[in-house]
Design a protein around this motif. Structure first.
Motif, PDB file in Angstrom:
ATOM      1  N   CYS A   1      -2.680  -8.723   9.242  1.00  0.00           N
ATOM      2  CA  CYS A   1      -1.904  -7.618   8.956  1.00  0.00           C
ATOM      3  C   CYS A   1      -0.579  -8.817   8.361  1.00  0.00           C
TER       4      CYS A   1
ATOM      5  N   MET B   1       0.488  -1.144  -0.069  1.00  0.00           N
ATOM      6  CA  MET B   1      -0.061   0.219   0.526  1.00  0.00           C
ATOM      7  C   MET B   1       0.866   1.206   0.025  1.00  0.00           C
TER       8      MET B   1
ATOM      9  N   VAL C   1      -9.001  -9.301   7.261  1.00  0.00           N
ATOM     10  CA  VAL C   1      -9.480  -9.297   9.132  1.00  0.00           C
ATOM     11  C   VAL C   1     -10.755  -8.445   9.350  1.00  0.00           C
TER      12      VAL C   1
ATOM     13  N   CYS D   1      -0.449 -10.274   5.041  1.00  0.00           N
ATOM     14  CA  CYS D   1      -0.349  -9.412   4.457  1.00  0.00           C
ATOM     15  C   CYS D   1       0.767  -8.586   3.945  1.00  0.00           C
TER      16      CYS D   1
ATOM     17  N   PHE E   1       4.692  -5.588  14.156  1.00  0.00           N
ATOM     18  CA  PHE E   1       4.533  -5.643  12.410  1.00  0.00           C
ATOM     19  C   PHE E   1       4.800  -4.383  12.917  1.00  0.00           C
TER      20      PHE E   1
ATOM     21  N   ALA F   1       1.148  -5.614   3.461  1.00  0.00           N
ATOM     22  CA  ALA F   1       0.916  -4.902   2.134  1.00  0.00           C
ATOM     23  C   ALA F   1       1.852  -3.074   3.019  1.00  0.00           C
ATOM     24  N   CYS F   2       1.275  -2.694   4.444  1.00  0.00           N
ATOM     25  CA  CYS F   2       1.777  -1.731   5.111  1.00  0.00           C
ATOM     26  C   CYS F   2       2.576  -1.148   5.619  1.00  0.00           C
TER      27      CYS F   2
ATOM     28  N   TYR G   1       0.812  -4.007  15.755  1.00  0.00           N
ATOM     29  CA  TYR G   1       0.940  -2.644  14.735  1.00  0.00           C
ATOM     30  C   TYR G   1       1.726  -1.744  15.222  1.00  0.00           C
TER      31      TYR G   1
ATOM     32  N   VAL H   1      -6.359  -9.989   0.687  1.00  0.00           N
ATOM     33  CA  VAL H   1      -7.105  -9.953   2.217  1.00  0.00           C
ATOM     34  C   VAL H   1      -8.060  -9.316   1.940  1.00  0.00           C
TER      35      VAL H   1
ATOM     36  N   HIS I   1      -8.202  -5.495   0.047  1.00  0.00           N
ATOM     37  CA  HIS I   1      -6.193  -4.449   0.452  1.00  0.00           C
ATOM     38  C   HIS I   1      -5.092  -5.395   0.369  1.00  0.00           C
TER      39      HIS I   1
HETATM   40  S1  SF4 Z   1      -1.094  -4.493   5.901  1.00  0.00           S
HETATM   41 FE1  SF4 Z   1      -2.301  -2.945   5.580  1.00  0.00          FE
HETATM   42  S2  SF4 Z   1      -2.954  -3.571   3.479  1.00  0.00           S
HETATM   43 FE2  SF4 Z   1      -2.505  -5.451   4.952  1.00  0.00          FE
HETATM   44  S3  SF4 Z   1      -4.837  -6.260   5.390  1.00  0.00           S
HETATM   45 FE3  SF4 Z   1      -3.103  -4.604   6.961  1.00  0.00          FE
HETATM   46  S4  SF4 Z   1      -4.065  -2.753   7.009  1.00  0.00           S
HETATM   47 FE4  SF4 Z   1      -4.773  -4.037   5.452  1.00  0.00          FE
END
Ligand code: SF4
Length: 376
Positions: free
Chosen positions: A358, A57, A182, A361, A310, A363-364, A283, A123, A119
């Motif tokens: 997350c 992302m 999620v 995934c 994360f 991606a962030c 997170y 996801v 996402h």
């Molecule tokens: S890492 Fe980011 S894009 Fe992936 S599920 Fe979590 S908030 Fe969504």
């Protein structure tokens, strides 16, 4: 005569991800790919792009993104687009395509895209309860959060019922090959902190479709909720610290900071035996005032407990109190993520082994790309 200009050296993927997540990306064609996320819980104002097979992302609606040196050209017919820095081509990216489930509407007339969204690449994500006890007052709200914005703009509904979530999850698996889900929530009044609505949602989804689920909430007051959530079908749990130094926590999230770090650590210790080592995560938003040393020190404690830290770069979301706060630099992210990936590898606690959510995934953040670099 000027010498011919040389192509820019190709940056390592993880460094390019850090750069793009820090500085953002300008799009020649803003409609390319899946519609960008605007507002909502957690990081936002992003668009999913795929670089070297990794979907991440990247901010496209933030203040830094408007001045970013990185530009994505309009995609070709195959969905591929050249990415340039200050006009010099760096490589090719692609955009995940718009999911087919976005075209559907529930029997009671709610578009599926208002119930859950795609996402990253695969996801399905939803905020089960799009309101929060901490969002009602400027003195308590988490300063980075935009949970009320997408609701105010009519892009979502406040409470997604278990039946709606089950219907959308089944369609997203069948039509778009979604691989995990999620379930996050604003924090409701009450001692369970959202665990009850996550559990009832997961139960309905699992009855409809076989889909690994991550639940995300604040630590409930009673640790018995961990077994209840797990028994209901929640495979992995996220309890998000966001910031790790008490002074930063108090400044950035004055309401949530009233839950002490010690309670989070007790909750992590109680949750890991229920969900499994590496299946509980937190997170951490880097760039809000915590030093790299503070983030790495707390990550070490988390890893010892079997919790996956994360760490993601903070994104200044338009319309929030932190919209003018600078995003962390790519160098700052590199100084954390390189060490963190080594620590995770040593502890054998890797994103690739997470069942849902997350961390899986990824991606962030560039974290899982650092991990892959070390394990390649
Ligand atoms: S890492 Fe980011 S894009 Fe992936 S599920 Fe979590 S908030 Fe969504």
């Amino acid at each position: 005569m000027n010498p011919p200009s040389l192509p820019a050296p190709k940056p390592r993927t993880e460094h390019l991800i850090n750069e793009l997540q820090s500085r953002g990306l300008r799009l020649v064609d803003p409609k390319a790919g899946v519609a960008s996320r605007r507002g909502g819980a957690g990081p936002s104002d992003h668009k999913a792009i795929t670089i070297d097979g990794v979907t991440v992302m990247v901010p496209v609606h933030t203040a830094p993104a408007f001045d970013s040196p990185y530009v994505a050209e309009a995609p070709d017919a195959g969905g591929h687009s050249r990415i340039l820095r200050d006009g010099a081509p760096l490589g090719t990216i692609s955009f995940p395509r718009r999911p087919r489930f976005y075209d559907l509407t529930t029997e009671d007339g709610v578009p599926y895209s208002k119930i859950a969204v795609l996402h990253g690449r695969d996801v399905l994500a939803t905020t089960v309860l799009q309101s929060c006890i901490r969002y009602q007052s400027r003195t308590k709200t988490c300063q980075f959060c935009a949970i009320g914005q997408s609701l105010a703009a009519g892009r979502t509904i406040e409470r997604k019922t278990p039946a709606q979530l089950a219907e959308v999850a089944r369609a997203a698996v069948e039509l778009d090959g979604v691989r995990h889900m999620v379930l996050t929530t604003g924090t409701p009044a009450g001692n369970d902190r959202g665990a009850a609505i996550l559990a009832e949602s997961a139960q309905a989804i699992k009855a409809a479709v076989d889909l690994p689920i991550q639940g995300q909430c604040e630590p409930p007051d009673d640790d018995a909720w961990f077994a209840r959530m797990h028994d209901a079908g929640i495979d992995t749990l996220g309890m998000h610290l966001e910031a790790v130094t008490q002074s930063v926590r108090s400044r950035i999230m004055p309401g949530k900071a009233s839950v002490p770090l010690a309670r989070y650590f007790d909750a992590f210790a109680a949750a890991v035996p229920v969900f499994g080592r590496g299946q509980v995560s937190t997170y951490i938003l880097a760039g809000l005032g915590d030093t790299p040393d503070a983030i790495l020190a707390i990550s070490e404690r988390l890893i010892e407990l079997g919790v996956y830290p994360f760490v993601v770069p903070f994104v200044p979301i338009a319309g929030t109190p932190l919209e003018s706060h600078p995003a962390p630099t790519a160098e700052y992210m590199d100084s954390i993520l390189g060490h963190l990936a080594s620590m995770l590898l040593k502890a054998d606690l890797l994103a690739a082994d997470i069942k849902a959510g997350c961390g899986k995934c990824g991606a962030c953040s560039a974290l899982s790309t650092y991990e892959r670099r070390l394990t390649a």
